[in-house]
Design an enzyme around this catalytic site. Sequence first.
Site, mmCIF file in Angstrom:
data_model
loop_
_atom_site.group_PDB
_atom_site.id
_atom_site.type_symbol
_atom_site.label_atom_id
_atom_site.label_comp_id
_atom_site.label_asym_id
_atom_site.label_seq_id
_atom_site.Cartn_x
_atom_site.Cartn_y
_atom_site.Cartn_z
ATOM 1 N N GLU A 110 9.521 15.817 15.555
ATOM 2 C CA GLU A 110 9.987 15.622 14.187
ATOM 3 C C GLU A 110 9.253 16.578 13.240
ATOM 4 O O GLU A 110 8.030 16.540 13.145
ATOM 5 C CB GLU A 110 9.755 14.180 13.737
ATOM 6 C CG GLU A 110 10.361 13.885 12.378
ATOM 7 C CD GLU A 110 10.209 12.432 11.962
ATOM 8 O OE1 GLU A 110 11.166 11.880 11.392
ATOM 9 O OE2 GLU A 110 9.138 11.854 12.217
ATOM 10 N N GLU B 40 9.558 1.003 11.040
ATOM 11 C CA GLU B 40 10.677 1.946 10.885
ATOM 12 C C GLU B 40 10.061 3.329 10.926
ATOM 13 O O GLU B 40 9.383 3.744 9.987
ATOM 14 C CB GLU B 40 11.414 1.664 9.570
ATOM 15 C CG GLU B 40 12.787 2.288 9.516
ATOM 16 C CD GLU B 40 12.786 3.637 8.834
ATOM 17 O OE1 GLU B 40 12.727 4.652 9.571
ATOM 18 O OE2 GLU B 40 12.822 3.678 7.606
ATOM 19 N N SER C 200 5.437 7.656 10.246
ATOM 20 C CA SER C 200 5.544 8.413 11.489
ATOM 21 C C SER C 200 5.318 7.517 12.695
ATOM 22 O O SER C 200 4.671 6.464 12.612
ATOM 23 C CB SER C 200 4.510 9.540 11.506
ATOM 24 O OG SER C 200 3.196 9.021 11.680
ATOM 25 N N LYS D 42 0.866 -1.177 0.000
ATOM 26 C CA LYS D 42 0.000 0.000 0.000
ATOM 27 C C LYS D 42 0.906 1.231 0.000
ATOM 28 O O LYS D 42 1.473 1.607 1.016
ATOM 29 C CB LYS D 42 -0.905 0.000 1.243
ATOM 30 C CG LYS D 42 -2.250 0.729 1.038
ATOM 31 C CD LYS D 42 -2.134 2.223 0.751
ATOM 32 C CE LYS D 42 -1.787 3.012 2.010
ATOM 33 N NZ LYS D 42 -1.754 4.502 1.718
#
Length: 487
Positions: free
Chosen positions: A380, A245, A224, A170
């Site tokens: 972030e 990750e 994220s 996806k």
Amino acid sequence: MFINNEWVDSAAGRTFESSNPFTGKVWARVPEGDAEDIDWAVRAANEAFENGEWSEMTGSQRGALLRKLGDLITENAETLAISEVIDNGKLIKEMLGQVKSLAGWCYYFAGFADKIHGETIPVEVPNMINYTVREPLGVVGAIVPWNSPLLLTLWKLCPALAAGNTIVIKPSEVTPVSLLEFSKLVEEAGFPPGVVNVVTGYGETAGDALAKQPKVRKIAFTGSSDTGRLVLKNSAEHFARTSLELGGKSPNIICEDADLSNAVNGVLAGIFAATGQTCMAGSRVLIQSSIYDEFVKALVERTNEIRLGDPLNMDTEMGTVAFKGQYEKVLKYIEIGKEEGATLLAGGERPNDEELKDGLFVKPTIFGDVTNDMRIAQEEIFGPVVCLIRFETEEEAIRIANDTEFGLASAVWTKDVQKSHRMASKIKAGTVWINNYRKVAYGAPFGGYKSSGIGRENGWYVMEEYTQVKSVWVDTGNVITDPFKIL
């Protein structure tokens, strides 16, 4: 979409648009898949795994298909790279090199396909042999982000297929096109139906459905940390193995004995080369106080020279932010940095060049006098914004580096080899570069500590993520005299 080696519309017939972040114009329309399409693709993948031609292939045969795919990627590298640049605004000179490197992942993991084996284990039971075999998991669900969709897909696809799994991918709704182009090569390489499937759609529908699909035995996600938590919860409902990750706020530590010119270039590569849109971005630069002013002066001068422009132009040094929502997020954090009292040393605004007016550009931005408790140092941003933080001693640098919820990447710049290893051992991050930044390879494991993820990608380590171990006991001559005695 690409399901069971067929090119299909979404079940509901809906589509969505993909826009070029440099021109602001729609350049592609793709199917909008949802849970029904995911179920369709997973059924195809499961049938291929259980009963199809793929289930009967040897490791050598799987490896040969991966090598053929690698050859085709190299032959079509320019087409793939251009589609990715138009989708996400990264530089053609970066993406062309990156796409050309992808064949290496295919060849590397093709080599593992016929070398996945278990062990013979000595046991303390007379006349018994115990051995293990490594077997594939089944259907793998891969959810990949918008910043490097092809690279991060190959990190998952190559080991998954080498181990004998099938896969449903996806892609991000922001950058769906390059993976559809890539699917043409999967078909041309000769993979049997159902082995590789690509369903385009939104994360909250198609992505959510893939993580929840009970026949999916592993989810491999890059994105994220917030979304990773949701993926982990969804996949846990049916006990799927999960590798994540996730994000980072990586420290790039500049010691007073570093080669300063080299370190300046390393900082630029770490944060601005990909417009800051990389999970491993060196977004916190820790600089020893004795060289702070000298280093900052050189960094700001070089940053102000960075050429913004058309990402398809080989002379451009920094491209656009990938899409409007991310662009607005970056600008919001720049305002937060000002409000927190950090010193804006460079950038912090849109460029005013007429030729850039339609693109989602943000000037490369530097904040000085940042303290590690500021939001811009802890959260972030995923854009071309870097925070400069002073430190006095090696011990303080380590404390600041580790004072974050993240732990993905890091770097140390020093000419002292003893110091470099000493600091590397104390940094809580999955990767530490010494006197360089942002290098990856198919043989080197990559992944994070803490909120930066679970599991590893690349290298032999990742093959353990895509296989499961079966223990087999063989009796060579015992007679069961007492059925209730175990040992």
